[in-house]
Every structure is written in structure tokens, then in C-alpha cells.
Motif scaffolding. Structure first.
Motif, PDB file in Angstrom:
ATOM      1  N   THR A 216       3.699  -5.475   3.158  1.00 29.53           N
ATOM      2  CA  THR A 216       5.075  -5.407   2.649  1.00 29.53           C
ATOM      3  C   THR A 216       5.208  -4.300   1.610  1.00 29.53           C
ATOM      4  OG1 THR A 216       5.275  -7.790   2.950  1.00 29.53           O
ATOM      5  CG2 THR A 216       6.925  -6.750   1.556  1.00 29.53           C
ATOM      6  N   LEU A 217       4.251  -4.238   0.692  1.00 28.11           N
ATOM      7  CA  LEU A 217       4.330  -3.230  -0.366  1.00 28.11           C
ATOM      8  C   LEU A 217       4.204  -1.823   0.208  1.00 28.11           C
ATOM      9  CD1 LEU A 217       2.213  -4.990  -3.149  1.00 28.11           C
ATOM     10  CD2 LEU A 217       4.696  -4.786  -3.009  1.00 28.11           C
ATOM     11  N   ILE A 218       3.226  -1.629   1.104  1.00 22.21           N
ATOM     12  CA  ILE A 218       3.004  -0.277   1.661  1.00 22.21           C
ATOM     13  C   ILE A 218       4.197   0.149   2.508  1.00 22.21           C
ATOM     14  CG2 ILE A 218       1.576   1.076   3.244  1.00 22.21           C
ATOM     15  CD1 ILE A 218      -0.823  -0.671   2.306  1.00 22.21           C
ATOM     16  N   GLY A 220       7.190  -0.986   2.495  1.00 22.15           N
ATOM     17  CA  GLY A 220       8.390  -0.881   1.665  1.00 22.15           C
ATOM     18  C   GLY A 220       8.439   0.409   0.887  1.00 22.15           C
ATOM     19  N   ILE A 221       7.282   0.835   0.389  1.00 22.65           N
ATOM     20  CA  ILE A 221       7.259   2.075  -0.394  1.00 22.65           C
ATOM     21  C   ILE A 221       7.481   3.280   0.530  1.00 22.65           C
ATOM     22  CG2 ILE A 221       5.738   3.578  -1.759  1.00 22.65           C
ATOM     23  CD1 ILE A 221       4.523   0.852  -2.853  1.00 22.65           C
ATOM     24  N   ILE A 222       6.882   3.233   1.737  1.00 23.31           N
ATOM     25  CA  ILE A 222       7.042   4.354   2.678  1.00 23.31           C
ATOM     26  C   ILE A 222       8.456   4.374   3.261  1.00 23.31           C
ATOM     27  CG2 ILE A 222       6.269   5.320   4.894  1.00 23.31           C
ATOM     28  CD1 ILE A 222       3.473   4.187   4.236  1.00 23.31           C
ATOM     29  N   PRO A 224      11.710   2.251   2.547  1.00 24.30           N
ATOM     30  CA  PRO A 224      12.411   1.154   1.866  1.00 24.30           C
ATOM     31  C   PRO A 224      13.425   0.437   2.766  1.00 24.30           C
ATOM     32  CG  PRO A 224      12.355   3.114   0.473  1.00 24.30           C
ATOM     33  CD  PRO A 224      11.806   3.526   1.799  1.00 24.30           C
ATOM     34  N   VAL A 227      12.276  -2.877   4.266  1.00 19.37           N
ATOM     35  CA  VAL A 227      11.836  -3.996   3.412  1.00 19.37           C
ATOM     36  C   VAL A 227      12.404  -5.335   3.882  1.00 19.37           C
ATOM     37  CG1 VAL A 227      11.964  -4.990   1.093  1.00 19.37           C
ATOM     38  CG2 VAL A 227      11.376  -2.594   1.369  1.00 19.37           C
TER      39      VAL A 227
END
Lengths: 374, 44
Positions: A216-218, A220-222, A224, A227
């Protein structure tokens, strides 16, 4: 008296009869053929409700309220993803992470179909696919993932939502019919008989808990924009894998998914009004959906064959076809095909790994399209 | 070539490539997690 007669008078419109036919056909497919019954049955009934002349269910009725409250704001597909995430066991993928790349490869149909829709839309006289956004919404049928298709179509082409959803769910249910001929056309019998080693040991619980959070974090950062989709899927999965929220996980898998599926199906069905649905664009979308599934399968199989050129231990190229998101149908189809060629060939674990990789890849594809298409 | 078609081709190619890149990152992540927390962790 006029009030009573206007319904009967409204039946003079041929589109009402045609849409009754479509609604009944969906119900027939669900009941008789058991093709995605949980969705096609509510959709078929929603279609009937919406097409009864002067129906109180639409035009400000409860189905309009549901549409605004669950589809326009993308709530229903997101909630479905929480349930799907709680149902998915990423174990086979974590045991054999190479399968991730088959998930990526099998998204080929999305982009092939998107380009095809764009080109067809340029043919003089073909209306309904005016630009990139509509073409992308049609292409995403190739994600073989209903909620992602609904999510992208709601944003890019709300007017095409009904045919896109019908195509996406219909072809998902037809995977056992669509995939085998494509696979047979692209592989030899020897290739289909290739055995694959068992992926190995069960992964630790720690890995299963960290995986959804990290993804989720990876992602989401790549991207958004992804997400909401990937986050809800992985949240559901975390409920499952944490081991401390069994009640929530079961609720997400059963009650939440069932409830939202009912509402989603009947609401999508209600968007199948005769005026919007009965046009050449719908037929075009239905045809392109099939093309998307065919090229997804071809993309995955050909990618596996390409990889085999460089590998000592060959991969059964049918595994590539499991990279589509239709879970677990595609994995079952491929295992069945493998056993038809060789009764002792068990590739189900690899197939399931590629299949859940397809789930992740299709969401990433949806997120990227949402981010890149303007 | 039509500008919209060219843009579509660019986005399609880039998106398809990026899916491999993102999943490649996940591949690295899983490999790392498996190394950090091998199966014996289960016994805890």
C-alpha cells in the motif's frame, strides 16, 4: 385513470421490450448457466426495474439514490475490494514471487484494447468513443476486474458505465470458455505438459502481515491515484492476515461483500436504461471486452514463452494466462487444462500465485491509467 | 499520426512498462521480506 394507463402506453416503445430481453437474459445466465450469478442476477433485475415505463425506482427513486451514494462516489467498488482483499491468500505468490511478472504481462489486453478503441473511434461515423478517457475506460475491461472497471469508468466515461460493467463481469464468467482456445493456439502440447516444482515452504506470518502494508505504501507513493483501490484491497488482506481481527475479516468476506454486491449489482442494472444502452457503442464495447480478454491471455502466455527462452527450468506457459485478475477462475481453468494433457501435472499453486499477482497488477494498471490519462 | 492516438500510444506503452517496474519493486520487497523473516518464524 391516466396514471394507471401511462405504464401500458409506455410499453409501446420497442426499447422497453429490448431491455426487458437484456434483463431477462442476464437473469437467465445467472440462474441457468450460473455465470457470475451474484452480480448478474441483481443486475438483470435492476435492468427490469429501470426499464418499466415511469418506474418509481429510478428518476429520483431508490436506485438513483444508490447510484449517487455508491457508484458516482466510487464507494461500492472500494468496499468490494475490502472484501476481496479479505478473501485473498497471497501465500502462493509470496512463496513464488516470480509470478508477479505474469500478472504484469497479462495486462496487455488493457492497452491493446485501449488503442483499438481509440483507432475505431477515429473512423468517421463511429460515435461514442470520442477520446482517450473513453478509450481507457473501455480498455480497462481487460483488467478482468469488475470493481476496477467500475472505478475507472465512473471517472472517465460515466455514460458508458453500464455496458463496460456488463462486459467486464460477463467475460469474467466466461473465462473457462475464452482462455482455453487462445492458450491452445499459442502453445504446443509439450509446452502444456511442462511440470513445475512445488514453490516451497509456507511463508511466515510476519511476511504476510508486512506485505499488504508495504505494498500500500509503495504503490501509493508511486501512484497516489491507486491508493483507494490498492489500499482497500490490502486493508481487507491485513484484516485476514493479522490473525487478531478474525471477526472483521469474516464480516468483510461475507456480510460486507454480499451486501455491497447486492447494492452494486442492482444499481449498475438500473443504469441500463434503453436510451443509453441500446446503441452501436454498446455492441462495440461488448466486442472490445472480448478482445481485451483474448489479448490479456495472449500477452501472459507469450511472456512466459519469452522467459522460457532464457531459463533452464522451463515454466509451463499456461501459467502466463493466469496473470489476469479473474480469481480463482483462471487458475482453476489452467490446472484443469494441465491435467487434461497429463493427469499427474499439478501447477495449481503457481497458477494461483500468478492469478493473485493479476489482482495486484490490474489495480496498479487502473491507478496508472487514472494518473496518466488526462 | 493523430495527436490523440499518439498520446494514447505513449500512455499505453508507459503504463505497461510501469506495471512491470512497480511489480518488480514488489518482487524485490518480497525477496527482502523472505530473507528477513524466513519460514522458521512461524514457530514463534
Amino acid at each position: 385513470m391516466t396514471e394507471l394507463l401511462r405504464g401500458i402506453v409506455g410499453m409501446g416503445d420497442w426499447r422497453v421490450w429490448a431491455m426487458f430481453g437484456v434483463g431477462l437474459a442476464l437473469i437467465w445466465l445467472a440462474v441457468k448457466k450460473e455465470y457470475e450469478p451474484n452480480l448478474l442476477l441483481p443486475m438483470g433485475f435492476g435492468c427490469l426495474l429501470a426499464n418499466i415505463p415511469f418506474s418509481s425506482a429510478v428518476g429520483g427513486g431508490f436506485l438513483d439514490v444508490l447510484f449517487k451514494g455508491g457508484i458516482t462516489n466510487e464507494l461500492f467498488p472500494i468496499l468490494i475490494f475490502v472484501g476481496v482483499g479479505a478473501m485473498i491468500d497471497f501465500g502462493p505468490l509470496l512463496q513464488d514471487p516470480e509470478m508477479l511478472f505474469f500478472g504484469a504481462a497479462a495486462q496487455f489486453g488493457i492497452f491493446f484494447t485501449m488503442m483499438l478503441a481509440l483507432l475505431v473511434g477515429r473512423i468517421p461515423g463511429v460515435a461514442g468513443i470520442p477520446g482517450l478517457r473513453e478509450a481507457a475506460a473501455i480498455g480497462i475491461i481487460g483488467a478482468a476486474d469488475g470493481p476496477t472497471s467500475i472505478y475507472v469508468a465512473t471517472r472517465f466515461a460515466p455514460g458508458l458505465l453500464a455496458p463496460i460493467t456488463v462486459a467486464a463481469y460477463s467475460y469474467m464468467s466466461l473465462v473457462p470458455i475464452i482462455q482455453p482456445p487462445v492458450i491452445r493456439a499459442l502453445t504446443t502440447r509439450e509446452e502444456r505438459m511442462i511440470h513445475m516444482e512445488n514453490p516451497g515452504h509456507e511463508v511466515s506470518r510476519t511476511v504476510k502481515v508486512i506485505f499488504p502494508i508495504a505494498v500500500t505504501l509503495i504503490a501509493g507513493i508511486i501512484a497516489p491515484m491507486s491508493v483507494a483501490l490498492i489500499g482497500s484491497l490490502m486493508f481487507g488482506n491485513l484484516l485476514r492476515e493479522s490473525g487478531v481481527t478474525e471477526r472483521l475479516s469474516k464480516t468483510a468476506q461475507n456480510e460486507l461483500t454480499s451486501l455491497v454486491t447486492i447494492l452494486l449489482g442492482i444499481t449498475i442494472g438500473s443504469s441500463m436504461g434503453g436510451k443509453q444502452f441500446l446503441n452501436p457503442t454498446t455492441l462495440l464495447i461488448i466486442a472490445m471486452g472480448l478482445i481485451a480478454f483474448v489479448f490479456d491471455t495472449a500477452g501472459g502466455v507469450l511472456f512466459a514463452k519469452l522467459i522460457n527462452l532464457f531459463r533452464k527450468r522451463k515454466i509451463n506457459p499456461m501459467i502466463g494466462a493466469c496473470g489476469i485478475s479473474a480469481f480463482p477462475m483462471s487458475a482453476r481453468v489452467i490446472q484443469k487444462m494441465a491435467q487434461q494433457e497429463d493427469g499427474g501435472n499439478f501447477i495449481i499453486m503457481h497458477a494461483v500465485g500468478a492469478n493473485v499477482a493479476g489482482q495486484i497488477a490490474s489495480i496498479i494498471a487502473g491507478g496508472l491509467i487514472l494518473a496518466l490519462v488526462r | 499520426m493523430d495527436l490523440v492516438v499518439a498520446e494514447g500510444l505513449r500512455i499505453s506503452g508507459l503504463s505497461y512498462l510501469l506495471i512491470f517496474v512497480v511489480l518488480g519493486i514488489f518482487y524485490g520487497l518480497i525477496k527482502l521480506l523472505l530473507r528477513m523473516f524466513p519460514p522458521k518464524d512461524d514457530s514463534e
